[in-house]
Write a protein that holds these residues in place. Structure first.
Motif, PDB file in Angstrom:
ATOM      1  N   HIS A 197       0.412   8.592  -6.610  1.00  0.00           N
ATOM      2  CA  HIS A 197      -0.900   8.863  -5.446  1.00  0.00           C
ATOM      3  C   HIS A 197      -0.921  10.349  -5.331  1.00  0.00           C
ATOM      4  O   HIS A 197      -2.171  10.696  -4.795  1.00  0.00           O
ATOM      5  CB  HIS A 197      -0.210   8.138  -4.258  1.00  0.00           C
ATOM      6  CG  HIS A 197      -0.139   6.618  -4.479  1.00  0.00           C
ATOM      7  ND1 HIS A 197      -0.945   5.741  -4.625  1.00  0.00           N
ATOM      8  CD2 HIS A 197       1.093   5.948  -4.737  1.00  0.00           C
ATOM      9  CE1 HIS A 197      -0.441   4.617  -4.635  1.00  0.00           C
ATOM     10  NE2 HIS A 197       0.418   4.540  -4.922  1.00  0.00           N
ATOM     11  N   PHE A 198      -0.027  11.163  -5.700  1.00  0.00           N
ATOM     12  CA  PHE A 198      -0.209  12.430  -5.137  1.00  0.00           C
ATOM     13  C   PHE A 198       0.032  13.563  -6.536  1.00  0.00           C
ATOM     14  O   PHE A 198       1.257  13.210  -6.830  1.00  0.00           O
ATOM     15  CB  PHE A 198       0.369  13.046  -4.010  1.00  0.00           C
ATOM     16  CG  PHE A 198       0.040  11.975  -2.712  1.00  0.00           C
ATOM     17  CD1 PHE A 198      -1.019  12.195  -2.213  1.00  0.00           C
ATOM     18  CD2 PHE A 198       0.894  10.953  -2.261  1.00  0.00           C
ATOM     19  CE1 PHE A 198      -1.441  11.444  -1.123  1.00  0.00           C
ATOM     20  CE2 PHE A 198       0.630  10.352  -1.319  1.00  0.00           C
ATOM     21  CZ  PHE A 198      -0.579  10.549  -0.868  1.00  0.00           C
ATOM     22  N   ARG A 245       0.435   4.231  -1.155  1.00  0.00           N
ATOM     23  CA  ARG A 245      -0.181   5.343  -0.641  1.00  0.00           C
ATOM     24  C   ARG A 245       0.082   5.494   1.010  1.00  0.00           C
ATOM     25  O   ARG A 245       0.453   6.497   1.616  1.00  0.00           O
ATOM     26  CB  ARG A 245      -1.518   5.480  -1.076  1.00  0.00           C
ATOM     27  CG  ARG A 245      -2.353   7.021  -0.561  1.00  0.00           C
ATOM     28  CD  ARG A 245      -3.733   6.998  -1.115  1.00  0.00           C
ATOM     29  NE  ARG A 245      -4.401   8.032  -0.347  1.00  0.00           N
ATOM     30  CZ  ARG A 245      -4.287   9.052  -0.797  1.00  0.00           C
ATOM     31  NH1 ARG A 245      -3.605   9.636  -1.778  1.00  0.00           N
ATOM     32  NH2 ARG A 245      -5.028  10.089  -0.270  1.00  0.00           N
ATOM     33  N   LYS A 246      -0.229   4.462   1.791  1.00  0.00           N
ATOM     34  CA  LYS A 246      -0.254   4.491   3.078  1.00  0.00           C
ATOM     35  C   LYS A 246       1.376   4.777   3.653  1.00  0.00           C
ATOM     36  O   LYS A 246       1.461   5.344   4.621  1.00  0.00           O
ATOM     37  CB  LYS A 246      -0.784   3.245   3.651  1.00  0.00           C
ATOM     38  CG  LYS A 246      -0.678   3.172   5.251  1.00  0.00           C
ATOM     39  CD  LYS A 246      -1.229   1.796   5.767  1.00  0.00           C
ATOM     40  CE  LYS A 246      -1.195   1.820   7.293  1.00  0.00           C
ATOM     41  NZ  LYS A 246       0.007   2.395   8.073  1.00  0.00           N
ATOM     42  N   ASP A 291       0.941  -1.180  -0.133  1.00  0.00           N
ATOM     43  CA  ASP A 291      -0.069  -0.130  -0.281  1.00  0.00           C
ATOM     44  C   ASP A 291       0.983   1.238   0.083  1.00  0.00           C
ATOM     45  O   ASP A 291       1.196   1.855   0.894  1.00  0.00           O
ATOM     46  CB  ASP A 291      -0.924  -0.017   1.212  1.00  0.00           C
ATOM     47  CG  ASP A 291      -1.864   1.085   1.274  1.00  0.00           C
ATOM     48  OD1 ASP A 291      -1.779   2.020   0.287  1.00  0.00           O
ATOM     49  OD2 ASP A 291      -3.021   1.030   2.027  1.00  0.00           O
TER      50      ASP A 291
END
Length: 182
Positions: A51-52, A13-14, A11
């Motif tokens: 992700h960003f 993003r996490k 994950d």
């Protein structure tokens, strides 16, 4: 066939959000860059962009998560006891959150992210939702209370967090709450 030679985060993003929170906690948000985030997370410099969209998007995600955790802290404090002392417990929880998470708190409340956020953004919704427990508790404790009364209490708590964070006061959280009427 030969084993795969690349590392894959389950994950990412996490992992990136956790790394950003750690960097912000240690050094503040002003020094966070997408490159430093990638290094801290142990990924390629391009990985955070999956992700960003940019640094601002990343900071908004960290602040959104911060507001969601802050709201949960306030709700838990309000529900852990009788209604008579709920507002005081929330005040203590508010100050403790600010003291424990100084740089995250600054990002949430003093960075300009929220005022600049779109009205339908996750950040704006999370920030607005974080005020609701205090507003609900103020009006429950005194039905004649207004939105202004909740804002005054919020201002007192925010001011105390910032004064303590900036080294102007050294008092313990509970001592600070005992000096204001809750």
């Amino acid at each position: 066939s030969s084993p795969r030679k690349t590392y894959h985060h389950g994950d990412l993003r996490k992992v990136l959000l956790d790394a950003a929170r750690a960097e912000i906690s240690a050094h503040g948000a002003q020094g966070l860059s997408m490159a430093s985030l990638a290094r801290r997370a142990g990924v390629a410099q391009s990985a955070p962009y999956r992700h960003f969209s940019d640094r601002e998007d990343l900071l908004a995600a960290v602040a959104t998560d911060g507001f969601e955790r802050f709201t949960q802290v306030l709700l838990e404090a309000a529900s852990n006891g009788d209604d008579v002392t709920a507002l005081k417990r929330m005040a203590i929880a508010y100050l403790a959150f600010g003291e424990k998470n100084v740089e995250l708190y600054r990002l949430m409340f003093a960075s300009g992210l929220v005022p600049g956020a779109a009205s339908d953004s996750a950040l704006k919704r999370a920030a607005t939702a974080s005020f609701q427990p205090l507003l609900d508790r103020v009006t429950a404790s005194d039905p004649k209370s207004s939105l202004m009364s909740a804002h005054v209490r919020w201002g007192q708590l925010h001011g105390l967090v910032m004064l303590k964070a900036d080294g102007f006061i050294d008092d313990l959280v509970e001592a600070l709450v005992n000096t204001i009427s809750f």
